[in-house]
Design a protein around this motif. Structure first.
Motif, PDB file in Angstrom:
ATOM      1  N   ASP A  21       0.935  -0.762  -0.172  1.00 50.57           N
ATOM      2  CA  ASP A  21      -0.595   0.361   0.300  1.00 50.57           C
ATOM      3  C   ASP A  21       0.952   1.678  -0.299  1.00 50.57           C
ATOM      4  OD1 ASP A  21      -2.625  -1.237   2.219  1.00 50.57           O
ATOM      5  OD2 ASP A  21      -2.025  -1.137  -0.562  1.00 50.57           O
ATOM      6  N   PRO A  22       1.521   1.334   0.858  1.00 50.76           N
ATOM      7  CA  PRO A  22       2.964   2.299   0.142  1.00 50.76           C
ATOM      8  C   PRO A  22       3.072   2.665  -0.157  1.00 50.76           C
ATOM      9  CG  PRO A  22       3.624   1.116   2.491  1.00 50.76           C
ATOM     10  CD  PRO A  22       2.167   0.458   1.918  1.00 50.76           C
ATOM     11  N   TYR A  23       3.730   1.395  -1.641  1.00 50.70           N
ATOM     12  CA  TYR A  23       3.941   2.172  -3.022  1.00 50.70           C
ATOM     13  C   TYR A  23       3.194   2.418  -3.563  1.00 50.70           C
ATOM     14  CZ  TYR A  23       6.865   1.427  -6.945  1.00 50.70           C
ATOM     15  OH  TYR A  23       7.227   2.398  -8.414  1.00 50.70           O
ATOM     16  N   SER A  24       2.055   1.458  -3.172  1.00 53.84           N
ATOM     17  CA  SER A  24       0.793   2.118  -4.642  1.00 53.84           C
ATOM     18  C   SER A  24       0.641   2.932  -3.945  1.00 53.84           C
ATOM     19  CB  SER A  24      -0.334   0.983  -4.210  1.00 53.84           C
ATOM     20  OG  SER A  24       0.603   0.041  -5.089  1.00 53.84           O
ATOM     21  N   GLN A  25      -0.123   3.904  -2.776  1.00 51.42           N
ATOM     22  CA  GLN A  25      -0.643   5.261  -2.775  1.00 51.42           C
ATOM     23  C   GLN A  25       0.085   6.642  -3.060  1.00 51.42           C
ATOM     24  OE1 GLN A  25      -1.026   4.625   1.957  1.00 51.42           O
ATOM     25  NE2 GLN A  25      -3.404   2.961   1.151  1.00 51.42           N
ATOM     26  N   ALA A  26       1.195   5.968  -2.861  1.00 49.22           N
ATOM     27  CA  ALA A  26       2.776   7.861  -3.622  1.00 49.22           C
ATOM     28  C   ALA A  26       2.710   7.486  -5.021  1.00 49.22           C
ATOM     29  CB  ALA A  26       3.643   7.371  -2.872  1.00 49.22           C
ATOM     30  N   LEU A  27       2.345   6.471  -5.403  1.00 50.17           N
ATOM     31  CA  LEU A  27       2.081   6.606  -6.771  1.00 50.17           C
ATOM     32  C   LEU A  27       1.291   7.000  -7.677  1.00 50.17           C
ATOM     33  CD1 LEU A  27       3.219   3.044  -8.376  1.00 50.17           C
ATOM     34  CD2 LEU A  27       4.489   5.291  -8.264  1.00 50.17           C
ATOM     35  N   SER A  28      -0.133   6.606  -6.785  1.00 52.54           N
ATOM     36  CA  SER A  28      -1.513   7.118  -6.518  1.00 52.54           C
ATOM     37  C   SER A  28      -1.230   9.185  -7.044  1.00 52.54           C
ATOM     38  CB  SER A  28      -1.651   6.131  -6.037  1.00 52.54           C
ATOM     39  OG  SER A  28      -4.438   6.287  -6.725  1.00 52.54           O
ATOM     40  N   SER A  29      -0.694   9.013  -6.050  1.00 51.89           N
ATOM     41  CA  SER A  29      -0.918  10.779  -5.464  1.00 51.89           C
ATOM     42  C   SER A  29       0.143  11.038  -6.053  1.00 51.89           C
ATOM     43  CB  SER A  29      -0.775  10.934  -4.033  1.00 51.89           C
ATOM     44  OG  SER A  29       0.449  10.672  -3.620  1.00 51.89           O
ATOM     45  N   TRP A  42      18.484   1.737   8.065  1.00 53.82           N
ATOM     46  CA  TRP A  42      18.509   2.681   7.470  1.00 53.82           C
ATOM     47  C   TRP A  42      16.955   2.660   6.553  1.00 53.82           C
ATOM     48  CZ3 TRP A  42      19.269   1.866   2.365  1.00 53.82           C
ATOM     49  CH2 TRP A  42      20.327   3.008   1.667  1.00 53.82           C
ATOM     50  N   MET A  43      17.050   4.052   6.135  1.00 57.24           N
ATOM     51  CA  MET A  43      16.360   4.246   4.657  1.00 57.24           C
ATOM     52  C   MET A  43      17.144   5.327   3.663  1.00 57.24           C
ATOM     53  SD  MET A  43      12.396   4.759   6.888  1.00 57.24           S
ATOM     54  CE  MET A  43      12.573   6.465   7.642  1.00 57.24           C
ATOM     55  N   LEU A  44      16.281   4.414   2.511  1.00 52.66           N
ATOM     56  CA  LEU A  44      16.748   5.294   1.559  1.00 52.66           C
ATOM     57  C   LEU A  44      15.738   5.809   0.428  1.00 52.66           C
ATOM     58  CD1 LEU A  44      18.913   5.534  -0.716  1.00 52.66           C
ATOM     59  CD2 LEU A  44      18.060   3.634  -2.220  1.00 52.66           C
ATOM     60  N   PRO A  45      15.619   7.337   1.020  1.00 55.40           N
ATOM     61  CA  PRO A  45      14.258   8.120  -0.009  1.00 55.40           C
ATOM     62  C   PRO A  45      14.045   7.471  -1.136  1.00 55.40           C
ATOM     63  CG  PRO A  45      16.364   9.540   1.509  1.00 55.40           C
ATOM     64  CD  PRO A  45      17.008   8.478   1.031  1.00 55.40           C
ATOM     65  N   LEU A  46      12.992   7.385  -1.797  1.00 54.62           N
ATOM     66  CA  LEU A  46      12.712   6.846  -2.933  1.00 54.62           C
ATOM     67  C   LEU A  46      11.662   8.613  -4.010  1.00 54.62           C
ATOM     68  CD1 LEU A  46      10.947   3.664  -2.455  1.00 54.62           C
ATOM     69  CD2 LEU A  46      13.615   3.821  -3.649  1.00 54.62           C
ATOM     70  N   GLU A  47      12.266   8.550  -4.427  1.00 49.92           N
ATOM     71  CA  GLU A  47      12.296   9.780  -6.082  1.00 49.92           C
ATOM     72  C   GLU A  47      10.995   9.793  -6.185  1.00 49.92           C
ATOM     73  OE1 GLU A  47      15.948  12.250  -6.583  1.00 49.92           O
ATOM     74  OE2 GLU A  47      16.614  10.634  -6.926  1.00 49.92           O
ATOM     75  N   VAL A  48       9.954  10.461  -5.579  1.00 45.55           N
ATOM     76  CA  VAL A  48       8.862   9.426  -6.396  1.00 45.55           C
ATOM     77  C   VAL A  48       7.543  11.029  -6.575  1.00 45.55           C
ATOM     78  CG1 VAL A  48       5.916   9.051  -6.108  1.00 45.55           C
ATOM     79  CG2 VAL A  48       7.742   7.886  -4.344  1.00 45.55           C
ATOM     80  N   GLU A  49       8.091  12.133  -6.578  1.00 42.58           N
ATOM     81  CA  GLU A  49       7.533  13.695  -7.184  1.00 42.58           C
ATOM     82  C   GLU A  49       8.703  13.279  -8.943  1.00 42.58           C
ATOM     83  OE1 GLU A  49       8.602  13.614  -4.098  1.00 42.58           O
ATOM     84  OE2 GLU A  49       7.046  14.102  -3.245  1.00 42.58           O
ATOM     85  N   ARG A  50       9.559  12.977  -8.464  1.00 43.41           N
ATOM     86  CA  ARG A  50      10.746  13.109  -9.860  1.00 43.41           C
ATOM     87  C   ARG A  50      10.422  12.008 -10.812  1.00 43.41           C
ATOM     88  NH1 ARG A  50      15.269  10.212 -12.089  1.00 43.41           N
ATOM     89  NH2 ARG A  50      15.422   9.381  -9.865  1.00 43.41           N
ATOM     90  N   TRP A  51       9.617  10.546 -10.353  1.00 43.17           N
ATOM     91  CA  TRP A  51       9.437  10.031 -10.680  1.00 43.17           C
ATOM     92  C   TRP A  51       8.214   9.984 -12.368  1.00 43.17           C
ATOM     93  CZ3 TRP A  51       9.947   5.248  -6.845  1.00 43.17           C
ATOM     94  CH2 TRP A  51      10.796   5.527  -6.816  1.00 43.17           C
ATOM     95  N   CYS A  52       7.423  10.739 -11.152  1.00 38.08           N
ATOM     96  CA  CYS A  52       5.823  11.521 -11.129  1.00 38.08           C
ATOM     97  C   CYS A  52       5.970  12.110 -12.528  1.00 38.08           C
ATOM     98  CB  CYS A  52       4.954  10.800 -10.116  1.00 38.08           C
ATOM     99  SG  CYS A  52       4.441   9.670  -9.602  1.00 38.08           S
ATOM    100  N   GLY A  53       6.766  12.816 -11.955  1.00 39.89           N
ATOM    101  CA  GLY A  53       7.221  13.909 -13.406  1.00 39.89           C
ATOM    102  C   GLY A  53       7.529  14.569 -14.764  1.00 39.89           C
ATOM    103  N   GLY A  54       7.822  15.110 -15.030  1.00 42.76           N
ATOM    104  CA  GLY A  54       8.609  15.071 -16.970  1.00 42.76           C
ATOM    105  C   GLY A  54       9.754  14.606 -16.295  1.00 42.76           C
TER     106      GLY A  54
END
Length: 226
Positions: A21-29, A42-54
């Motif tokens: 759900d966290p991944y699908s919800q991030a992609l949806s939004s 340890w956590m690696l940030p994922l660049e959802v906004e960049r992936w969903c942009g141009g």
């Protein structure tokens, strides 16, 4: 963008990596926060906004080097495929997450919901394959993944890989999390910097042709044997 959930696809979100759900919800939004969390915290940030942009300048450096028909492995919301398609190129995205594939298709890309290790359309005939945004980590075994991509591209085909920004070579167990709710199921992942990628490429039969970096992102172009 219509809101799409993994539950709405009839797929068990806990059955496979990247269907939580966290991944699908991030992609949806179209926004995070989202992380890959290792067992030690340890956590690696994922660049959802960049992936969903141009596409940005780093992406364009990849598109400029791609040749002919192009397959994007782990395409996510499909920015690379949509851009190639808009430019009159034949391109296909592959992703295991149905929300990602739905978003890619709605954005003008052609994409299928599948694993790279499953039979794929046009297998053995793609001129270029892409492994961007950390997707060299798929399966936690870069050598196996590179060997599989050799089967997907045509003889002498091109593979463009995005490497980690650091000189690292590690196989880890991670979970996708937004840092708030329940994380997804654990799965193997790999992080590979350019030196380690070069070693893996050589042992998998690829010829190293070029490496470059744009805005802190690092890439390499590999050539399959003819």
């Amino acid at each position: 963008m219509p809101q799409v959930s993994a539950a709405g696809t009839g797929i068990d979100a806990g059955a496979a990596p990247w269907l939580c759900d966290p991944y699908s919800q991030a992609l949806s939004s179209g926004r995070g926060p989202l992380f890959l969390r290792r067992s030690d915290g340890w956590m690696l940030p994922l660049e959802v906004e960049r992936w969903c942009g141009g596409t940005d300048a780093a992406d364009e450096s990849v598109l400029e080097r791609s040749e002919g028909d192009t397959l994007d492995v782990g395409c996510g919301p499909g920015r690379m495929v949509a851009t190639l398609t808009a430019r009159g190129r034949r391109a296909l995205g592959v992703d295991t997450n149905p929300v990602a594939v739905s978003r890619a298709v709605e954005g003008g890309a052609r994409a299928v919901c599948s694993s790279v290790f499953d039979p794929l359309p046009g297998e053995g005939g793609w001129c270029t394959a892409l492994l961007l945004d950390g997707n060299i980590g798929i399966g936690g075994a870069p050598g196996d993944l590179l060997a599989r991509v050799r089967e997907i591209v045509l003889p002498g085909g091109l593979l463009i890989v995005e490497a980690a920004a650091q000189d690292v070579h590690e196989r880890v167990t991670v979970q996708v999390t937004d840092g708030c709710g329940d994380p997804g199921a654990p799965f193997p992942w790999a992080r590979v910097g350019l030196p380690a990628l070069r070693r893996c490429a050589g042992s998998s039969g690829w010829t190293w042709t070029e490496a470059w970096h744009v805005h802190g992102r690092r890439f390499a172009a590999l050539r399959a044997p003819r």
